[in-house]
Design a protein around this motif. Structure first.
Motif, PDB file in Angstrom:
ATOM      1  N   ALA A  94       0.822  -1.268   0.198  1.00  0.00           N
ATOM      2  CA  ALA A  94      -0.100   0.323  -0.027  1.00  0.00           C
ATOM      3  C   ALA A  94       0.883   1.358  -0.339  1.00  0.00           C
ATOM      4  O   ALA A  94       0.479   2.139  -0.280  1.00  0.00           O
ATOM      5  N   ASP A  95       2.193   1.234   0.564  1.00  0.00           N
ATOM      6  CA  ASP A  95       3.167   2.262   0.623  1.00  0.00           C
ATOM      7  C   ASP A  95       3.470   2.732  -0.454  1.00  0.00           C
ATOM      8  O   ASP A  95       4.049   3.649  -0.846  1.00  0.00           O
ATOM      9  N   MET A  96       3.811   1.661  -1.774  1.00  0.00           N
ATOM     10  CA  MET A  96       4.198   2.305  -3.112  1.00  0.00           C
ATOM     11  C   MET A  96       2.653   3.143  -3.766  1.00  0.00           C
ATOM     12  O   MET A  96       3.282   3.273  -5.189  1.00  0.00           O
ATOM     13  N   LEU A  97       2.572   3.076  -3.665  1.00  0.00           N
ATOM     14  CA  LEU A  97       1.185   3.192  -3.933  1.00  0.00           C
ATOM     15  C   LEU A  97       1.050   5.300  -3.217  1.00  0.00           C
ATOM     16  O   LEU A  97      -0.204   6.378  -3.970  1.00  0.00           O
ATOM     17  N   THR A  98       1.883   5.457  -2.443  1.00  0.00           N
ATOM     18  CA  THR A  98       1.409   6.426  -1.597  1.00  0.00           C
ATOM     19  C   THR A  98       3.065   7.346  -1.437  1.00  0.00           C
ATOM     20  O   THR A  98       3.104   8.023  -2.108  1.00  0.00           O
ATOM     21  N   TYR A  99       4.444   6.829  -1.902  1.00  0.00           N
ATOM     22  CA  TYR A  99       5.405   6.643  -1.994  1.00  0.00           C
ATOM     23  C   TYR A  99       5.847   6.536  -2.906  1.00  0.00           C
ATOM     24  O   TYR A  99       6.060   5.617  -4.237  1.00  0.00           O
ATOM     25  N   SER A 100       7.099   7.456  -3.684  1.00  0.00           N
ATOM     26  CA  SER A 100       8.215   7.512  -5.065  1.00  0.00           C
ATOM     27  C   SER A 100       9.024   6.425  -4.660  1.00  0.00           C
ATOM     28  O   SER A 100       9.506   6.169  -3.272  1.00  0.00           O
ATOM     29  N   GLY A 101       9.605   5.501  -5.480  1.00  0.00           N
ATOM     30  CA  GLY A 101      10.285   4.558  -5.232  1.00  0.00           C
ATOM     31  C   GLY A 101      11.621   5.382  -4.831  1.00  0.00           C
ATOM     32  O   GLY A 101      12.006   4.822  -3.753  1.00  0.00           O
TER      33      GLY A 101
ATOM     34  N   GLU B  38      11.726   7.462  -2.711  1.00  0.00           N
ATOM     35  CA  GLU B  38      10.963   7.805  -0.792  1.00  0.00           C
ATOM     36  C   GLU B  38      11.336   6.793  -0.063  1.00  0.00           C
ATOM     37  O   GLU B  38      11.269   6.805   0.700  1.00  0.00           O
ATOM     38  N   LEU B  39      10.493   5.495  -0.400  1.00  0.00           N
ATOM     39  CA  LEU B  39      10.999   4.208  -0.122  1.00  0.00           C
ATOM     40  C   LEU B  39      12.411   3.696   0.276  1.00  0.00           C
ATOM     41  O   LEU B  39      11.610   3.543   1.720  1.00  0.00           O
TER      42      LEU B  39
ATOM     43  N   ILE C  41      17.074   3.875   4.672  1.00  0.00           N
ATOM     44  CA  ILE C  41      17.691   4.386   5.282  1.00  0.00           C
ATOM     45  C   ILE C  41      17.510   4.632   6.378  1.00  0.00           C
ATOM     46  O   ILE C  41      18.283   4.581   6.598  1.00  0.00           O
ATOM     47  N   ASP C  42      16.254   5.462   6.884  1.00  0.00           N
ATOM     48  CA  ASP C  42      16.644   6.375   8.081  1.00  0.00           C
ATOM     49  C   ASP C  42      15.646   5.258   9.138  1.00  0.00           C
ATOM     50  O   ASP C  42      15.548   5.750   9.701  1.00  0.00           O
ATOM     51  N   GLY C  43      15.500   3.937   8.779  1.00  0.00           N
ATOM     52  CA  GLY C  43      15.195   3.238   9.813  1.00  0.00           C
ATOM     53  C   GLY C  43      13.324   3.286   9.710  1.00  0.00           C
ATOM     54  O   GLY C  43      13.379   2.933  10.681  1.00  0.00           O
ATOM     55  N   ARG C  44      12.896   3.709   8.612  1.00  0.00           N
ATOM     56  CA  ARG C  44      11.012   3.664   9.011  1.00  0.00           C
ATOM     57  C   ARG C  44      10.854   2.954   8.375  1.00  0.00           C
ATOM     58  O   ARG C  44       8.829   2.068   9.093  1.00  0.00           O
ATOM     59  N   TYR C  45      12.076   1.751   8.173  1.00  0.00           N
ATOM     60  CA  TYR C  45      11.154   0.212   7.751  1.00  0.00           C
ATOM     61  C   TYR C  45      11.775  -0.411   8.269  1.00  0.00           C
ATOM     62  O   TYR C  45      12.901  -0.313   8.108  1.00  0.00           O
ATOM     63  N   PRO C  46      11.599  -1.699   7.716  1.00  0.00           N
ATOM     64  CA  PRO C  46      12.865  -2.873   8.263  1.00  0.00           C
ATOM     65  C   PRO C  46      14.207  -2.856   7.477  1.00  0.00           C
ATOM     66  O   PRO C  46      13.325  -2.579   5.948  1.00  0.00           O
TER      67      PRO C  46
ATOM     68  N   VAL D 252      16.960   1.449  -9.839  1.00  0.00           N
ATOM     69  CA  VAL D 252      16.420   1.499 -10.891  1.00  0.00           C
ATOM     70  C   VAL D 252      15.202   1.910 -10.433  1.00  0.00           C
ATOM     71  O   VAL D 252      14.040   3.180 -10.362  1.00  0.00           O
ATOM     72  N   GLN D 253      14.852   1.930  -9.209  1.00  0.00           N
ATOM     73  CA  GLN D 253      13.425   2.478  -8.390  1.00  0.00           C
ATOM     74  C   GLN D 253      13.816   3.616  -7.610  1.00  0.00           C
ATOM     75  O   GLN D 253      12.827   4.650  -7.162  1.00  0.00           O
ATOM     76  N   THR D 254      14.926   4.281  -7.756  1.00  0.00           N
ATOM     77  CA  THR D 254      14.617   5.627  -7.324  1.00  0.00           C
ATOM     78  C   THR D 254      14.745   6.425  -8.466  1.00  0.00           C
ATOM     79  O   THR D 254      14.172   7.840  -7.907  1.00  0.00           O
ATOM     80  N   LEU D 255      13.897   5.680  -9.280  1.00  0.00           N
ATOM     81  CA  LEU D 255      13.269   7.216 -10.676  1.00  0.00           C
ATOM     82  C   LEU D 255      11.798   6.970 -11.217  1.00  0.00           C
ATOM     83  O   LEU D 255      11.191   7.185 -12.045  1.00  0.00           O
ATOM     84  N   LEU D 256      11.580   5.867 -10.024  1.00  0.00           N
ATOM     85  CA  LEU D 256       9.834   5.054 -10.084  1.00  0.00           C
ATOM     86  C   LEU D 256       9.157   5.879  -9.717  1.00  0.00           C
ATOM     87  O   LEU D 256       9.415   6.635  -8.228  1.00  0.00           O
ATOM     88  N   ALA D 257       8.081   6.054 -10.081  1.00  0.00           N
ATOM     89  CA  ALA D 257       7.054   7.665  -9.948  1.00  0.00           C
ATOM     90  C   ALA D 257       6.000   6.580  -8.590  1.00  0.00           C
ATOM     91  O   ALA D 257       6.071   5.054  -8.859  1.00  0.00           O
TER      92      ALA D 257
END
Length: 172
Positions: free
Chosen positions: A22-29, A31-32, A37-42, A96-101
């Protein structure tokens, strides 16, 4: 979730797991990845098993750091080539994920790895940097290098990724 040590000095505060679809619909690649990196996901479970972590992400570039050890040895006592291939595949895909919408996902379609030097269990921390070579609407091509602390090239690789709607990911 409780914190885990991915390798000496590198902690994942939220343990291991995956990014909620569900977060993949909320954040860009990008941002995910920054949230990882920031420790907000495992950290991904395989990063824990293979002792590496995503440490930097920006548009078109990522860096992973890892520390192979005795758990990753082949029968001859060297670090298995699959370890190098896995950290390279991670960098090659995540760049590649860094460029995903928002709402976009990717999957590796093919990749090639060249192993240049033996990797030993006492090599220390290695750095794997991925860069984007091309991104189209449905395909992207990336390249990555794996180097030791002295900057010597251990391995490099290239990858082609398919890009598609996150709705096409298999249900969990």
């Amino acid at each position: 979730m409780s914190a885990v040590e991915l390798y000496p000095g590198r902690i994942s505060p939220m343990g291991v797991g995956t990014i909620p679809h569900a977060d993949m619909l909320t954040y860009s690649g990008l941002e995910l990845l920054q949230r990882v990196i920031d420790g907000r996901y495992p950290a991904p479970p395989m990063a824990y098993q293979l002792s590496f972590a995503l440490t930097e992400a920006e548009e078109g570039r990522v860096v992973f750091r890892g520390m192979p050890n005795e758990k990753h040895l082949n029968p001859m006592g060297g670090v298995h080539g699959g370890w190098a291939a896995t950290i390279l595949d991670s960098a090659l895909g995540c760049v590649v994920q860094t460029l995903l919408a928002k709402g976009e996902a990717y999957a590796t379609a093919e990749f090639k790895v060249n192993l240049m030097r033996p990797i030993t269990a006492n090599i220390g921390e290695v750095v794997c940097e991925g860069k984007i070579m091309h991104k189209g609407r449905t395909l992207a091509v990336s390249e990555a290098t794996l180097k030791d602390s002295a900057g010597r090239l251990l391995a490099f690789g290239t990858e082609t990724c398919s890009i598609f709607s996150v709705a096409n990911l298999a249900a969990r």
